[in-house]
Scaffold this motif. Structure first.
Motif, short mmCIF file in Angstrom:
data_model
loop_
_atom_site.label_atom_id
_atom_site.label_comp_id
_atom_site.label_asym_id
_atom_site.label_seq_id
_atom_site.Cartn_x
_atom_site.Cartn_y
_atom_site.Cartn_z
N PRO A 1 7.49 3.56 1.26
CA PRO A 1 6.98 4.91 1.00
C PRO A 1 7.20 5.33 -0.45
N ARG A 2 6.25 6.08 -0.98
CA ARG A 2 6.38 6.65 -2.32
C ARG A 2 5.86 8.08 -2.25
N VAL A 3 6.71 9.04 -2.55
CA VAL A 3 6.32 10.44 -2.46
C VAL A 3 5.48 10.81 -3.69
N LEU A 4 4.22 11.06 -3.45
CA LEU A 4 3.29 11.45 -4.50
C LEU A 4 2.13 12.18 -3.84
N ASP A 5 2.06 13.48 -4.04
CA ASP A 5 1.03 14.31 -3.41
C ASP A 5 -0.29 14.10 -4.13
N ILE A 6 -1.23 13.48 -3.46
CA ILE A 6 -2.51 13.15 -4.09
C ILE A 6 -3.26 14.38 -4.56
N GLU A 7 -3.04 15.51 -3.89
CA GLU A 7 -3.75 16.74 -4.26
C GLU A 7 -3.31 17.26 -5.62
N SER A 8 -2.02 17.10 -5.93
CA SER A 8 -1.51 17.65 -7.19
C SER A 8 -1.19 16.59 -8.24
N ALA A 9 -1.19 15.33 -7.86
CA ALA A 9 -0.86 14.26 -8.80
C ALA A 9 -1.88 14.19 -9.93
N ASP A 10 -1.40 14.04 -11.16
CA ASP A 10 -2.34 13.92 -12.27
C ASP A 10 -2.67 12.45 -12.51
N SER A 11 -3.57 12.22 -13.43
CA SER A 11 -4.06 10.86 -13.67
C SER A 11 -2.94 9.92 -14.09
N ALA A 12 -2.03 10.41 -14.95
CA ALA A 12 -0.96 9.55 -15.44
C ALA A 12 -0.05 9.10 -14.29
N GLU A 13 0.24 10.00 -13.35
CA GLU A 13 1.07 9.65 -12.20
C GLU A 13 0.38 8.61 -11.32
N LEU A 14 -0.92 8.76 -11.17
CA LEU A 14 -1.67 7.80 -10.36
C LEU A 14 -1.74 6.44 -11.03
N VAL A 15 -1.96 6.43 -12.33
CA VAL A 15 -2.00 5.17 -13.06
C VAL A 15 -0.67 4.44 -12.91
N GLU A 16 0.43 5.19 -13.02
CA GLU A 16 1.75 4.57 -12.86
C GLU A 16 1.91 3.98 -11.47
N ALA A 17 1.43 4.69 -10.45
CA ALA A 17 1.56 4.20 -9.08
C ALA A 17 0.71 2.97 -8.82
N PHE A 18 -0.42 2.87 -9.50
CA PHE A 18 -1.36 1.79 -9.23
C PHE A 18 -1.13 0.54 -10.08
N THR A 19 -0.50 0.69 -11.23
CA THR A 19 -0.39 -0.42 -12.17
C THR A 19 0.25 -1.65 -11.51
N GLY A 20 -0.41 -2.77 -11.66
CA GLY A 20 0.07 -4.03 -11.10
C GLY A 20 -0.38 -4.31 -9.68
N ALA A 21 -1.07 -3.36 -9.05
CA ALA A 21 -1.48 -3.55 -7.66
C ALA A 21 -2.71 -4.45 -7.57
N HIS A 22 -2.88 -5.05 -6.42
CA HIS A 22 -4.08 -5.84 -6.13
C HIS A 22 -5.23 -4.94 -5.72
N ALA A 23 -4.92 -3.87 -4.98
CA ALA A 23 -5.98 -3.00 -4.45
C ALA A 23 -5.42 -1.62 -4.15
N VAL A 24 -6.34 -0.65 -4.16
CA VAL A 24 -6.04 0.72 -3.75
C VAL A 24 -6.91 1.02 -2.53
N VAL A 25 -6.30 1.62 -1.52
CA VAL A 25 -7.02 2.05 -0.32
C VAL A 25 -6.90 3.56 -0.21
N PHE A 26 -8.05 4.26 -0.20
CA PHE A 26 -8.03 5.72 -0.05
C PHE A 26 -8.26 6.06 1.42
#
Length: 232
Positions: free
Chosen positions: A51-76
């Motif tokens: 688990p990673r606490v990050l509210d998608i509604e309020s998260a800004d682009s920089a927070e999302l980039v940090e969460a996604f960096t190095g991942a194989h895929a993102v699932v919405f």
């Protein structure tokens, strides 16, 4: 496990996400699930995800980039849940678009969107005064934005979601006529949430249905075979 095999699920405490996490782990991926409430962490952990606490509604682009960096895929697989048009727009459209753009900025090319079977047609048929219209509009706009990106996307459009166990068999609908099929009163329109989780896993495991929309119902064709027949 190699970092390249990490899958990040947005909306990690949702019913589909909790079903998908253990399937993805069994398929050889590691899973990180974004949640907005720390109290949801135990359920996510029990499903095999981190688990990673990050509210998608309020998260800004920089927070999302940090969460996604190095991942194989993102699932919405997030959603506002209806009832509040402003929040529906904020989550199902605006946050979805931010996540797509952030995936690109993070260097993640593979992106799976959980949408719904009529997202391409409801925008033209649903009464704009209906309480359902804000959701239809938000999903339509998010899907349209995704198709305009360079992401290796797959848009999944299940029918009416149920809690039935996965049959592991589906029927893929033609996107152009999915709305008509879903409007047929005599036709079954159900899709098991667990079948959606199976389809998410198969698209990422096999690399099938890239830059394609897959509208589907519970059916008679094994999921790998059904997805292999989908063209972009």
């Amino acid at each position: 496990m190699a970092e390249s095999q990490r899958v990040v699920i947005i909306g990690g405490h949702g019913k589909i996400a909790l079903l998908a996490a253990p399937k993805l782990v069994a398929a050889g991926f590691s899973v990180e699930s974004l949640i907005r409430d720390p109290d949801q962490a135990q359920d996510v952990t029990e499903a095999g995800a981190a688990p990673r606490v990050l509210d998608i509604e309020s998260a800004d682009s920089a927070e999302l980039v940090e969460a996604f960096t190095g991942a194989h895929a993102v699932v919405f697989s997030a959603g506002a849940g209806g009832g509040d048009p402003a929040r529906t727009k904020a989550v199902d459209h605006e946050a979805a678009v931010r996540s797509m753009d952030a995936a690109l900025d993070a260097g993640v090319s593979r992106y799976v969107m959980v949408s719904y079977a009529r997202s391409e047609t409801d925008i033209n048929t649903v009464d704009p005064t209906s309480s359902f219209y804000p959701y239809a509009l938000a999903k339509h706009q998010a899907d349209r934005h995704l198709r305009g990106t360079s992401l290796d996307y797959t848009i999944l459009g299940p029918g009416a979601l149920t809690l039935e166990p996965a049959s592991q068999k589906i029927t893929v609908l033609d996107p152009a006529t999915a709305g008509e099929v879903m409007s047929n009163e005599d036709a079954s329109k159900d899709t098991s949430r667990e079948n959606v989780a199976e389809v998410i896993t198969e698209t990422l495991r096999s690399g099938s249905a890239v830059r394609a929309t897959v509208n589907f119902l519970d059916g008679e064709t094994a999921i790998p075979e059904a997805l292999a027949s989908v063209s972009s």
